[in-house]
Motif scaffolding. Structure first.
Motif, PDB file in Angstrom:
ATOM      1  N   THR A  22       0.868  -1.171   0.000  1.00 10.97           N
ATOM      2  CA  THR A  22       0.000   0.000   0.000  1.00 10.97           C
ATOM      3  C   THR A  22       0.909   1.228   0.000  1.00 10.97           C
ATOM      4  OG1 THR A  22      -1.801   1.085   1.147  1.00 10.97           O
ATOM      5  CG2 THR A  22      -0.343  -0.236   2.501  1.00 10.97           C
ATOM      6  N   THR A  23       0.404   2.381   0.395  1.00 14.91           N
ATOM      7  CA  THR A  23       1.212   3.594   0.314  1.00 14.91           C
ATOM      8  C   THR A  23       1.204   4.334   1.634  1.00 14.91           C
ATOM      9  OG1 THR A  23      -0.456   5.248  -0.257  1.00 14.91           O
ATOM     10  CG2 THR A  23       0.307   3.822  -2.039  1.00 14.91           C
ATOM     11  N   GLN A  24       2.075   5.333   1.728  1.00 14.84           N
ATOM     12  CA  GLN A  24       2.159   6.130   2.962  1.00 14.84           C
ATOM     13  C   GLN A  24       1.081   7.207   3.028  1.00 14.84           C
ATOM     14  OE1 GLN A  24       6.138   7.674   3.244  1.00 14.84           O
ATOM     15  NE2 GLN A  24       7.054   5.653   3.423  1.00 14.84           N
ATOM     16  N   ILE A  25       0.282   7.323   1.974  1.00  9.40           N
ATOM     17  CA  ILE A  25      -0.674   8.439   1.932  1.00  9.40           C
ATOM     18  C   ILE A  25      -2.119   7.960   1.870  1.00  9.40           C
ATOM     19  CG2 ILE A  25       0.941  10.059   0.886  1.00  9.40           C
ATOM     20  CD1 ILE A  25      -0.473   9.413  -1.817  1.00  9.40           C
ATOM     21  N   GLU A  26      -2.344   6.690   2.212  1.00  9.64           N
ATOM     22  CA  GLU A  26      -3.710   6.171   2.154  1.00  9.64           C
ATOM     23  C   GLU A  26      -4.582   6.770   3.251  1.00  9.64           C
ATOM     24  OE1 GLU A  26      -4.934   4.044  -0.309  1.00  9.64           O
ATOM     25  OE2 GLU A  26      -2.945   4.454  -1.138  1.00  9.64           O
ATOM     26  N   HIS A  27      -5.863   6.740   3.022  1.00 13.19           N
ATOM     27  CA  HIS A  27      -6.858   7.080   4.035  1.00 13.19           C
ATOM     28  C   HIS A  27      -6.766   6.019   5.140  1.00 13.19           C
ATOM     29  CE1 HIS A  27     -10.933   7.380   5.760  1.00 13.19           C
ATOM     30  NE2 HIS A  27     -10.917   8.619   5.313  1.00 13.19           N
ATOM     31  N   PRO A  28      -7.086   6.386   6.390  1.00 14.18           N
ATOM     32  CA  PRO A  28      -7.027   5.385   7.472  1.00 14.18           C
ATOM     33  C   PRO A  28      -7.829   4.110   7.183  1.00 14.18           C
ATOM     34  CG  PRO A  28      -7.446   7.571   8.376  1.00 14.18           C
ATOM     35  CD  PRO A  28      -7.437   7.724   6.880  1.00 14.18           C
ATOM     36  N   ALA A  29      -8.865   4.213   6.349  1.00 12.83           N
ATOM     37  CA  ALA A  29      -9.664   3.029   6.017  1.00 12.83           C
ATOM     38  C   ALA A  29      -8.797   1.952   5.379  1.00 12.83           C
ATOM     39  CB  ALA A  29     -10.804   3.407   5.072  1.00 12.83           C
ATOM     40  N   VAL A  30      -7.745   2.353   4.680  1.00 15.48           N
ATOM     41  CA  VAL A  30      -6.803   1.382   4.124  1.00 15.48           C
ATOM     42  C   VAL A  30      -5.605   1.222   5.056  1.00 15.48           C
ATOM     43  CG1 VAL A  30      -5.139   0.964   2.262  1.00 15.48           C
ATOM     44  CG2 VAL A  30      -7.482   1.677   1.718  1.00 15.48           C
ATOM     45  N   SER A  31      -5.014   2.352   5.490  1.00 12.87           N
ATOM     46  CA  SER A  31      -3.753   2.237   6.229  1.00 12.87           C
ATOM     47  C   SER A  31      -3.941   1.529   7.579  1.00 12.87           C
ATOM     48  CB  SER A  31      -3.123   3.618   6.431  1.00 12.87           C
ATOM     49  OG  SER A  31      -3.952   4.444   7.212  1.00 12.87           O
ATOM     50  N   HIS A  32      -5.011   1.836   8.278  1.00 11.83           N
ATOM     51  CA  HIS A  32      -5.211   1.173   9.573  1.00 11.83           C
ATOM     52  C   HIS A  32      -5.610  -0.294   9.404  1.00 11.83           C
ATOM     53  CE1 HIS A  32      -5.800   5.167  11.998  1.00 11.83           C
ATOM     54  NE2 HIS A  32      -4.663   5.102  11.354  1.00 11.83           N
ATOM     55  N   VAL A  86       3.802  -6.038   5.104  1.00 14.09           N
ATOM     56  CA  VAL A  86       3.214  -4.861   4.453  1.00 14.09           C
ATOM     57  C   VAL A  86       4.325  -3.913   4.003  1.00 14.09           C
ATOM     58  CG1 VAL A  86       1.643  -2.904   4.716  1.00 14.09           C
ATOM     59  CG2 VAL A  86       1.148  -5.055   5.893  1.00 14.09           C
ATOM     60  N   THR A  87       4.273  -3.496   2.742  1.00 19.95           N
ATOM     61  CA  THR A  87       5.177  -2.457   2.240  1.00 19.95           C
ATOM     62  C   THR A  87       4.341  -1.211   1.973  1.00 19.95           C
ATOM     63  OG1 THR A  87       6.536  -4.131   1.159  1.00 19.95           O
ATOM     64  CG2 THR A  87       6.850  -1.849   0.448  1.00 19.95           C
ATOM     65  N   ARG A  88       4.822  -0.072   2.475  1.00 18.87           N
ATOM     66  CA  ARG A  88       4.097   1.197   2.273  1.00 18.87           C
ATOM     67  C   ARG A  88       4.924   2.104   1.370  1.00 18.87           C
ATOM     68  NH1 ARG A  88       3.775  -0.754   7.246  1.00 18.87           N
ATOM     69  NH2 ARG A  88       1.724  -1.176   8.132  1.00 18.87           N
ATOM     70  N   LEU A  89       4.465   2.285   0.144  1.00 18.47           N
ATOM     71  CA  LEU A  89       5.234   3.055  -0.831  1.00 18.47           C
ATOM     72  C   LEU A  89       5.262   4.536  -0.454  1.00 18.47           C
ATOM     73  CD1 LEU A  89       3.781   1.524  -4.143  1.00 18.47           C
ATOM     74  CD2 LEU A  89       5.862   0.836  -2.926  1.00 18.47           C
ATOM     75  N   PRO A  90       6.443   5.171  -0.561  1.00 17.13           N
ATOM     76  CA  PRO A  90       6.522   6.616  -0.320  1.00 17.13           C
ATOM     77  C   PRO A  90       6.099   7.381  -1.575  1.00 17.13           C
ATOM     78  CG  PRO A  90       8.690   5.767  -0.836  1.00 17.13           C
ATOM     79  CD  PRO A  90       7.747   4.591  -0.898  1.00 17.13           C
ATOM     80  N   VAL A  91       5.942   8.681  -1.471  1.00 16.09           N
ATOM     81  CA  VAL A  91       5.616   9.487  -2.647  1.00 16.09           C
ATOM     82  C   VAL A  91       6.895  10.032  -3.270  1.00 16.09           C
ATOM     83  CG1 VAL A  91       3.328  10.144  -1.832  1.00 16.09           C
ATOM     84  CG2 VAL A  91       5.296  11.584  -1.255  1.00 16.09           C
TER      85      VAL A  91
END
Lengths: 316, 393
Positions: B98-108, B120-125
C-alpha cells in the motif's frame, strides 16, 4: 465517557467562551521596544520558547522595573493553535503588575483556570493542556533572562522529549500539579511523546536516556512516599493528633486486647502545648484485669509514645 | 453571515435532484426488496436503475459486481480482509503493498493485517507527491505479493496517481489491484475497464449523494469472502437489508457526477475557480501549494502558510463563515499530524501549517472572491500574532 466519545470533531465545542474571545481579540499581543522600556525606566526582556517545527512557539516581552522587579508591561507573540494564542494572551496578562519572582510561580493551571467561564468547567479539552504549559515555560525563560542566569539554574532543564522540547522538570511538574496517572495524560498536558514517540518507552526508533513510563512511575512513587512520611506530631492540629492517636489504637492496640476478649475506648484527650494526656476506659475482659493498671497500660503508653514521646495515658 | 463551504473533500451537500429520487423510498415505497410481495418488488425498478447508473458511471461490465455497502471504509475493509482470508491465509502470497498516503480506512486495516503476520510495504511518494510505477516495480515481489492498494486521488492534495500503469505492474507480477477512488469519482473520468483494476471503492457522500452508502466494484470473475455474513442481500456478497433510498440516491448522484458534461464542468468551471483561489493564495508572501495543478483533481488546493498554525487559521476562517480543513497535528484529537501531511512535507512544514480548500460544482465565483478576501485578512492578522513568522525567511 463512552457516549461522549461517539460524536467526533468536538474539539472546539470544548473551548470556553473566554478562549474564543482571547483568540479572536488578543489585547496583549504585540512587541515591546527598547524605547518604550527607556521611557518607563525599565528593562526590556524578550524570551522565546518552542519552535515552529514543534507546532508551538511563543515569545514573551516584558518591561521590568529594575528597582522593584515589577513587570510594568507584558506582551506576547505566538505561533500555535487557537488555544496556544489564547493561553499566551492570558499568560501575558497574568504577568502584569507581578514581580518577576511572583510571575515564575504562575503555572499552566493558573493560565487554564483564568480562561474558564465557570470554575467547574475546564477551559480547553485535555489534549490542549500543553498549550498552557508552553506559557508557563516562557515565563521561566523570561525570568532567567532578566536575572541574567541560564534557564537551567532556575530548574534542571534536561530535555526528555526532543520533538516537543519538553524538559524533565516540566513533565514532573505536570504530573504533580495535575495529578496525572497515565502516559497518555502526560502527552496531553505537555506534548511530550506526541510526535516520534521515542520517549514514551524503550523500543522506539530512537534510544533515549529517559522514558515517560519510567518518569511517571518514579514520580508517582515519590508522591506516594511523601504522602506516607509522617508529619512531626507537635506541628499537627488537635484534630489530626486525635486521628493519629486513634490510628494507633486501631492498628496496634485494639487487635491485641480483642484477641484476649477485651477492648479499650478513648474517653478524652487533653492537649497541652507540651504534652498530650489520653484518658481511656477498658471494656470486656480488660475491665478489672490485674494487668490493666500495669502491663497493659504500659503497653498502650509505649505504643502511643512511638507516635510521640509527649503522650501519656491514664485510666478513668 | 453567509457561510462558504470549501471542504468538499470531507463531504458534499446532497444535490436536490438526488434528494428528489430518494424521497419516495424514504416514505411510501418502504418495502424490503428481498420480499416477494408488491411492497418489495415495487422498489426493484428504482434499484435496477441505480445499478445501471453506477455501472455506467465507472464503466463496469455487467459480469462484474458493484456491491452496495455503507461507505468506502467498509469497501476497503472488505477488500483487504477478503484478500487476507482468501489469498494470504491460503497461498504463498503473503505480501501486501500500500502507500504512505492512504486514508485510514486502508492504512489502519493494513496495520491490523500486519499485526496478524502479513508483510506490508508502504510506498513513499515521489518529489511531486505521486506514487510512481518505478517504486511499485521495486517493492513488488513476483508471485509473493497478494494485493496492491493505491488510492486514485489523494484526499489532502488531490494528486492523481497513475492507476492504469500501477494496475498493470501488479498484474504482471501476479498480484491483484485495489484502488480507493473516493476522491476521484465526479472529478476526473474513472473507467474500471480501461484501467483494469480488480477492486474499486467509493462513497456516495463525496459526490453529492447521501452519507451511509457506498459501492465496491469487484471485477469478474473474482470472488471475495464477505465482510458481513448474514442474509442473501446483494447476492449473498454483502448481508444486511439494503439501504434502498441511499442506493437510489447514490445512483442518481453517480449519474449527475460522471456524465461527459459533468466531468467537463468540473475541469473547466470548477478548475477555473480553484485556480483563481490558488493564484490568490500563492500571490501572498511565503505561501506554497503542494503538487502541480495538472497532477491534481480540479477542486483541491493544499497550501502551506508560513508562520501560521493550521488550526488557528481554520479557526479564523470559521469565525468568518468559511469551512476548510487542516490535517495539522494540533487539530486532531490525538495530536498526530495527518500521515499525508508528513509524507508530503518536502519543502514545507505541512504538519503544522497545512490547510486544504476543496471546491464543488456548487461553489460560486462570489464565494471564491469573498474567501480570497477573508484568507488575505486572516493571513495578515495571524502573521502579526506569529512569533516565528519573518517575511521571506
Amino acid at each position: 465517557m463512552a457516549k461522549n466519545d461517539l460524536v467526533g470533531g468536538s474539539l472546539w465545542d470544548n473551548y470556553s467562551d473566554k478562549v474564543s474571545e482571547r483568540m479572536n481579540n488578543p489585547k496583549h499581543m504585540g512587541e515591546l521596544s527598547e524605547a518604550e522600556a527607556k521611557e518607563l525606566s525599565g528593562k526590556l526582556i524578550v524570551a522565546d520558547f518552542g519552535a515552529e517545527s514543534c507546532g508551538d512557539a511563543v515569545r514573551l516581552y516584558w518591561i521590568v522595573d529594575p528597582k522593584t522587579d515589577i513587570i510594568l508591561k507584558s506582551k506576547f507573540k505566538s505561533f500555535g493553535c487557537g488555544t496556544a494564542i489564547a493561553s499566551s494572551e492570558t499568560m501575558a496578562e497574568l504577568c502584569l503588575g507581578k514581580t518577576v519572582d511572583e510571575a515564575t510561580k504562575i503555572t499552566n493551571i493558573d493560565v487554564e483556570f483564568a480562561m474558564r467561564d465557570n470554575p467547574e468547567t475546564p477551559a480547553v479539552p485535555p489534549q490542549k493542556m500543553h498549550c498552557s504549559v508552553m506559557a508557563y515555560d516562557v515565563i521561566k525563560q523570561a525570568a532567567a533572562n532578566y536575572k541574567g542566569v541560564d534557564f537551567s539554574t532556575l530548574e534542571d532543564h534536561e530535555i526528555v522529549c526532543e520533538c516537543a522540547r519538553v524538559s524533565m522538570s516540566t513533565i514532573k511538574d505536570a504530573i504533580r500539579i495535575n495529578n496525572l496517572t497515565t502516559v497518555e495524560e502526560i502527552t496531553q498536558y505537555t506534548k511530550a511523546g506526541a510526535f516520534c514517540k521515542s520517549c514514551i518507552k524503550p523500543g522506539g526508533h530512537e534510544k533515549k536516556e529517559y522514558y515517560l513510563v519510567d518518569i511517571l512511575r518514579d514520580t508517582l512513587a515519590e508522591i506516594a512516599k511523601e504522602k506516607n512520611q509522617e508529619q512531626d506530631y507537635s506541628t499537627l492540629s488537635n484534630f489530626k493528633k486525635t486521628v493519629a492517636i486513634e490510628k494507633v489504637f486501631d492498628g496496634d492496640i485494639r487487635p491485641l486486647l480483642v484477641s484476649d476478649g477485651g477492648n479499650v475506648e478513648v474517653e478524652d484527650i487533653y492537649f497541652d502545648p507540651d504534652y498530650t494526656l489520653v484518658s481511656i476506659r477498658y471494656k470486656g475482659a480488660c475491665a478489672g484485669c490485674a494487668s490493666s493498671t500495669t502491663g497493659t497500660l504500659q503497653f498502650i503508653q509505649s505504643k502511643l509514645q512511638e507516635l510521640d514521646e509527649s503522650i501519656s495515658v491514664r485510666m478513668v | 453571515m453567509e457561510r462558504i463551504y470549501l471542504d468538499n473533500n470531507a463531504t458534499t451537500k446532497i444535490d436536490p435532484e438526488v434528494l428528489n429520487v430518494m424521497m419516495p423510498l424514504l416514505s411510501e415505497k418502504y418495502g424490503n426488496p428481498n420480499s416477494l410481495h408488491t411492497f418489495g418488488t415495487e422498489v426493484h425498478p428504482d434499484m435496477v436503475k441505480a445499478l445501471d447508473q453506477l455501472y455506467a458511471g465507472i464503466n463496469a461490465s455487467d459480469n462484474s459486481d458493484i456491491i452496495i455497502n455503507s461507505c468506502a471504509t467498509e469497501g476497503n475493509n472488505t477488500v483487504l480482509k477478503g484478500i487476507y482470508f482468501d489469498i494470504i491465509l491460503k497461498s504463498d502470497k503473503k505480501h501486501l503493498i500500500t502507500t504512505q498516503i492512504e486514508h485510514p480506512a486502508v492504512s489502519h486495516t493494513a496495520d491490523f493485517l500486519e499485526s496478524l503476520g502479513v508483510t506490508v510495504t508502504r510506498l513513499p511518494v515521489s518529489e511531486s507527491g505521486l506514487i510512481t510505477p518505478e517504486s511499485l516495480k521495486e517493492a513488488i515481489v513476483k508471485d509473493k505479493t497478494a494485493l496492491v492498494s493505491v488510492m486514485w486521488a489523494n484526499n489532502e492534495t488531490g494528486l492523481i496517481n497513475p492507476i492504469k500503469e500501477l494496475a498493470q505492474i501488479a498484474h504482471e507480477n501476479g498480484a491483484l489491484f485495489h484502488t480507493d477512488a473516493v476522491q476521484a469519482i465526479g472529478k476526473i473520468s474513472v473507467d474500471v475497464q480501461d484501467t483494469n483494476v480488480d477492486f474499486l471503492t467509493f462513497s456516495a457522500h463525496k459526490f453529492h449523494g447521501p452519507k451511509g452508502v457506498g459501492g465496491l466494484y469487484i471485477k469478474d470473475p473474482i470472488k471475495l469472502t464477505p465482510l458481513f455474513h448474514g442474509g442473501e442481500h446483494m447476492g449473498g456478497k454483502r448481508a444486511g437489508t439494503i439501504n434502498v433510498a441511499g442506493m437510489v440516491g447514490m445512483g442518481k448522484a453517480m449519474e449527475l457526477a460522471t456524465t461527459k458534461n459533468a466531468i467537463e464542468y468540473e475541469n473547466s468551471v470548477v478548475r477555473r475557480l480553484r485556480d483563481k483561489l490558488e493564484d490568490a493564495i500563492i500571490s501572498l508572501d511565503d505561501t506554497i501549494v503542494i503538487g502541480s495543478r495538472e497532477d491534481r483533481t480540479p477542486n483541491t488546493i493544499l497550501a502551506s502558510f508560513k508562520g501560521i498554525e493550521g488550526e488557528a487559521f481554520l479557526w479564523d476562517l470559521n469565525q468568518n463563515g468559511i469551512a476548510a480543513s487542516t490535517g495539522s497535528a494540533c487539530s486532531s484529537e490525538d495530536l498526530e499530524p495527518d500521515p499525508t501531511f508528513v509524507a508530503m512535507s518536502i519543502d514545507s512544514d505541512l504538519a503544522h501549517t497545512g490547510l486544504r480548500f476543496s471546491l464543488s460544482r456548487f461553489t460560486t465565483e462570489e464565494e471564491i472572491d469573498r474567501a480570497i478576501e477573508v484568507i488575505k485578512s486572516s493571513v495578515k492578522r495571524l502573521r502579526e500574532i506569529s512569533s516565528t513568522y519573518v517575511k521571506g525567511e
